[in-house]
Write a protein that holds these residues in place. Structure first.
Motif, PDB file in Angstrom:
ATOM      1  N   UNK A   1       0.838  -1.203   0.000  1.00  0.00           N
ATOM      2  CA  UNK A   1       0.000   0.000   0.000  1.00  0.00           C
ATOM      3  C   UNK A   1       0.877   1.258   0.000  1.00  0.00           C
ATOM      4  N   UNK A   2       1.925   1.249   0.826  1.00  0.00           N
ATOM      5  CA  UNK A   2       2.814   2.412   0.895  1.00  0.00           C
ATOM      6  C   UNK A   2       3.499   2.662  -0.440  1.00  0.00           C
ATOM      7  N   UNK A   3       3.955   1.590  -1.102  1.00  0.00           N
ATOM      8  CA  UNK A   3       4.593   1.750  -2.404  1.00  0.00           C
ATOM      9  C   UNK A   3       3.605   2.300  -3.436  1.00  0.00           C
ATOM     10  N   UNK A   4       2.375   1.787  -3.398  1.00  0.00           N
ATOM     11  CA  UNK A   4       1.378   2.274  -4.335  1.00  0.00           C
ATOM     12  C   UNK A   4       1.072   3.748  -4.145  1.00  0.00           C
ATOM     13  N   UNK A   5       0.944   4.174  -2.906  1.00  0.00           N
ATOM     14  CA  UNK A   5       0.663   5.575  -2.622  1.00  0.00           C
ATOM     15  C   UNK A   5       1.851   6.471  -2.993  1.00  0.00           C
ATOM     16  N   UNK A   6       3.062   5.997  -2.689  1.00  0.00           N
ATOM     17  CA  UNK A   6       4.255   6.805  -2.973  1.00  0.00           C
ATOM     18  C   UNK A   6       4.400   7.076  -4.466  1.00  0.00           C
ATOM     19  N   UNK A   7       3.934   6.161  -5.313  1.00  0.00           N
ATOM     20  CA  UNK A   7       4.052   6.352  -6.753  1.00  0.00           C
ATOM     21  C   UNK A   7       2.978   7.229  -7.349  1.00  0.00           C
ATOM     22  N   UNK A   8       2.043   7.692  -6.520  1.00  0.00           N
ATOM     23  CA  UNK A   8       0.918   8.473  -7.031  1.00  0.00           C
ATOM     24  C   UNK A   8       0.886   9.908  -6.506  1.00  0.00           C
ATOM     25  N   UNK A   9       1.998  10.370  -5.993  1.00  0.00           N
ATOM     26  CA  UNK A   9       2.050  11.753  -5.522  1.00  0.00           C
ATOM     27  C   UNK A   9       3.403  12.361  -5.866  1.00  0.00           C
ATOM     28  N   UNK A  10       3.481  13.669  -5.815  1.00  0.00           N
ATOM     29  CA  UNK A  10       4.726  14.381  -6.076  1.00  0.00           C
ATOM     30  C   UNK A  10       5.584  14.409  -4.817  1.00  0.00           C
ATOM     31  N   UNK A  11       6.884  14.541  -5.011  1.00  0.00           N
ATOM     32  CA  UNK A  11       7.802  14.662  -3.887  1.00  0.00           C
ATOM     33  C   UNK A  11       7.460  15.915  -3.088  1.00  0.00           C
ATOM     34  N   UNK A  12       7.347  15.757  -1.782  1.00  0.00           N
ATOM     35  CA  UNK A  12       7.024  16.875  -0.915  1.00  0.00           C
ATOM     36  C   UNK A  12       5.540  17.098  -0.714  1.00  0.00           C
ATOM     37  N   UNK A  13       4.702  16.482  -1.551  1.00  0.00           N
ATOM     38  CA  UNK A  13       3.257  16.614  -1.425  1.00  0.00           C
ATOM     39  C   UNK A  13       2.691  15.455  -0.600  1.00  0.00           C
ATOM     40  N   UNK A  14       1.388  15.510  -0.331  1.00  0.00           N
ATOM     41  CA  UNK A  14       0.722  14.457   0.420  1.00  0.00           C
ATOM     42  C   UNK A  14      -0.723  14.376  -0.035  1.00  0.00           C
ATOM     43  N   UNK A  15      -1.386  13.302   0.329  1.00  0.00           N
ATOM     44  CA  UNK A  15      -2.790  13.144  -0.035  1.00  0.00           C
ATOM     45  C   UNK A  15      -3.705  13.994   0.829  1.00  0.00           C
ATOM     46  N   UNK A  16      -3.221  14.427   1.979  1.00  0.00           N
ATOM     47  CA  UNK A  16      -3.978  15.320   2.845  1.00  0.00           C
ATOM     48  C   UNK A  16      -3.134  16.563   3.074  1.00  0.00           C
ATOM     49  N   UNK A  17      -3.146  17.516   2.154  1.00  0.00           N
ATOM     50  CA  UNK A  17      -2.291  18.700   2.290  1.00  0.00           C
ATOM     51  C   UNK A  17      -2.661  19.527   3.497  1.00  0.00           C
ATOM     52  N   UNK A  18      -1.656  20.197   4.042  1.00  0.00           N
ATOM     53  CA  UNK A  18      -1.878  21.040   5.216  1.00  0.00           C
ATOM     54  C   UNK A  18      -2.706  22.253   4.831  1.00  0.00           C
TER      55      UNK A  18
END
Length: 535
Positions: free
Chosen positions: A264-281
């Motif tokens: 799951x972690x690998x799948x999520x890591x491949x779907x976002x930009x470096x420094x970004x997150x799925x729940x932005x601040x």
């Protein structure tokens, strides 16, 4: 899709390019932290057989212990059920839950340090500009945690092999398994938040939830069969049953959970930009409470303060509720009574137990102070302090905001711990609350050492964890090992009055408070004179 994301994506070995180099770099960075965590955890486990041999040296004493644990739900909630009367089985019962929890904390800190911390500081963006695969940083972080857990498993298995090679191996693998489950949990959480501090806090919250589920399940049954116990990875460790007809198939639960969460972690890591997150601040207000250094410090640390506060209140309630049960468990066992008296004073057994629990909570509160003070170090080395100090904010004013949260937060934690202890015990609110507050000078001394290290040499600031770990080890394991009083006195906690029950002694309390003030003042003086640093 950004250019960074497009360039980083690939298949096969390209996704893992540079993993070996990042792994070596991570191990080099953690060359002090990992040995400390492994050493403290292993020493806690390996010192227990000799302690238990003194406490329950005869078959009759061990049989009596098993009978009492079957009927004592409060103590089962604390340490779990016991499945055998051998020294190995009693060791797994007494420290297995806590060794697994410590391995989980070590692993989540490692993974967040080498993933979200790197992205938050901007270093990961520079590293990704080189020949580094998209998933190499996450892989290196998980491998670093795996190395630490493997070393811990080997040390535990080797140290306990004399009590049964199979049981020792099962306990070592179980502890490592808990660590790896929460390493991959941290890897998932790190994908959802832009803040490393929040990632650590959320993962620690999940660990706390697992501990509570295990405790609730064990309080309901005496054989670990509760559904709540099986939901918790910590419950899996006790149901592995080291030294008591091991259930080797339980290891498949650890392996399955680790592999699934890593995927799951690998799948999520491949779907976002470096420094970004799925729940932005979310951006905070530009003025108002954030217009002051103290307001900013509180905004940055309020989540941690809230989490620690809830934990201390619940811990106080649990320990308070265990007081009568602990007295029943000790009974006429002179060795157990002596250990509690070394930890909590020479008063009655109930007061000695309460004093010992207060002392343990004080030791843990010292960890909070270290973490909170080191927020100064994180803000400075990440470069976030520079924009603040570029305004009309002096260094001392900037530092004072964080120190107010750190030292004031410790007061709040001990007040809540005292309230919880009194509520769980059902009496003696005033004496118990006073006993908790009497721990503050020693807690502040550890905080003062942290301020001193950061103020005089930022490179030495992380060594504060070593100081706090050594004090925790002395206070937690020292009385059980009957170490000389001179060793116990190396800790500031060793000089405090053993309250409640003992006579209040103001001299050491005032001296420790003065020492803490001196350490803080010296550290702030160093901070004011030296150059600011950034990574």
């Amino acid at each position: 899709m950004t250019a960074t994301t497009f360039a980083a994506r690939g298949t096969g070995s390209r996704q893992l390019a540079g993993t070996g180099t990042l792994l070596r770099f991570a191990l080099r960075r953690d060359r002090a932290m990992v040995p400390i965590w492994v050493g403290v955890n292993a020493l806690m486990v390996l010192s227990m057989p000799s302690t238990l041999r003194g406490l329950y040296g005869t078959a009759a004493e061990r049989a009596d212990l098993l009978g009492q644990m079957a009927t004592n739900a409060s103590l089962r909630a604390m340490v779990g059920p016991v499945f055998g009367d051998s020294l190995g089985a009693l060791t797994a019962w007494r420290v297995g839950v806590y060794a697994g929890a410590l391995a989980a904390v070590m692993s989540l800190l490692i993974v967040v340090r080498h993933t979200r911390d790197e992205e938050e500081s901007g270093r990961q963006e520079m590293i990704s500009a080189g020949a580094v695969g998209r998933r190499a940083p996450l892989t290196a972080a998980l491998l670093t945690a795996a190395v630490a857990c493997a070393v811990l498993a080997l040390v535990v298995a080797g140290g306990l092999a004399a009590h049964g090679a199979g049981g020792a191996l099962a306990l070592g693998l179980g502890i490592a398994g808990v660590g790896m489950v929460f390493a991959t949990t941290a890897a998932i959480v790190a994908q959802f938040t832009e803040s490393a501090r929040l990632a650590r806090g959320l993962t620690a919250g999940l660990l706390g939830a697992a501990f509570v589920l295990r405790a609730a399940g064990d309080s309901a049954t005496d054989d670990g069969s509760s559904v709540l116990t099986w939901v918790s990875p910590i419950g899996w460790l006790e149901n592995l049953r080291p030294f008591a007809h091991e259930r080797w198939w339980v290891l498949l639960l650890f392996a399955g959970a680790t592999v699934a969460q890593a995927a799951v972690a690998y799948g999520l890591a491949g779907r976002r930009d470096v420094g970004m997150s799925f729940l932005p601040s979310r951006p905070g207000p530009a003025q108002g409470r954030l217009g002051t250094a103290a307001g900013l410090a509180w905004r940055l640390q309020r989540g941690g303060v809230l989490g620690w506060s809830v934990g201390f209140l619940l811990a106080g309630v649990v320990y308070g509720g265990m007081t009568e049960g602990a007295a029943d468990l000790v009974g006429e066992n002179d060795n157990a009574r002596e250990i509690f008296q070394r930890m909590g004073g020479q008063s009655g057994l109930t007061d000695a137990f309460l004093a010992a629990m207060v002392g343990m909570l004080g030791l843990v509160a010292a960890l909070y102070v270290v973490a909170s003070v080191l927020r100064l170090h994180g803000e400075e080395t990440s470069g976030r302090a520079e924009p603040v100090l570029a305004n009309a904010v002096g260094r001392l004013r900037w530092a004072a905001g964080h120190l107010a949260v750190a030292f004031g937060g410790s007061v709040l934690l001990m007040l809540l711990a005292g309230a919880g202890l009194a509520a769980g015990y059902g009496r003696d609110f005033g004496p118990v609350l006073g006993a908790c507050l009497a721990q503050l000078p020693a807690i502040w001394v550890i905080g003062g050492v942290t301020v001193l290290l950061h103020g005089c040499s930022p490179r030495l600031a992380p060594a504060a964890w070593g100081v706090a770990g050594a004090v925790l080890l002395i206070g937690w394991v020292g009385p059980a090992l009957d170490v000389p009083q001179a060793v116990l006195d190396l800790s500031p906690f060793g000089h405090l009055p053993k309250l409640p029950g003992s006579e209040m002694r103001w001299a050491p309390v005032l001296l420790l408070t003065g020492l803490a003030a001196l350490l803080v003042g010296t550290g702030l003086a160093g901070l004011r004179r030296r150059d600011m640093v950034s990574s």
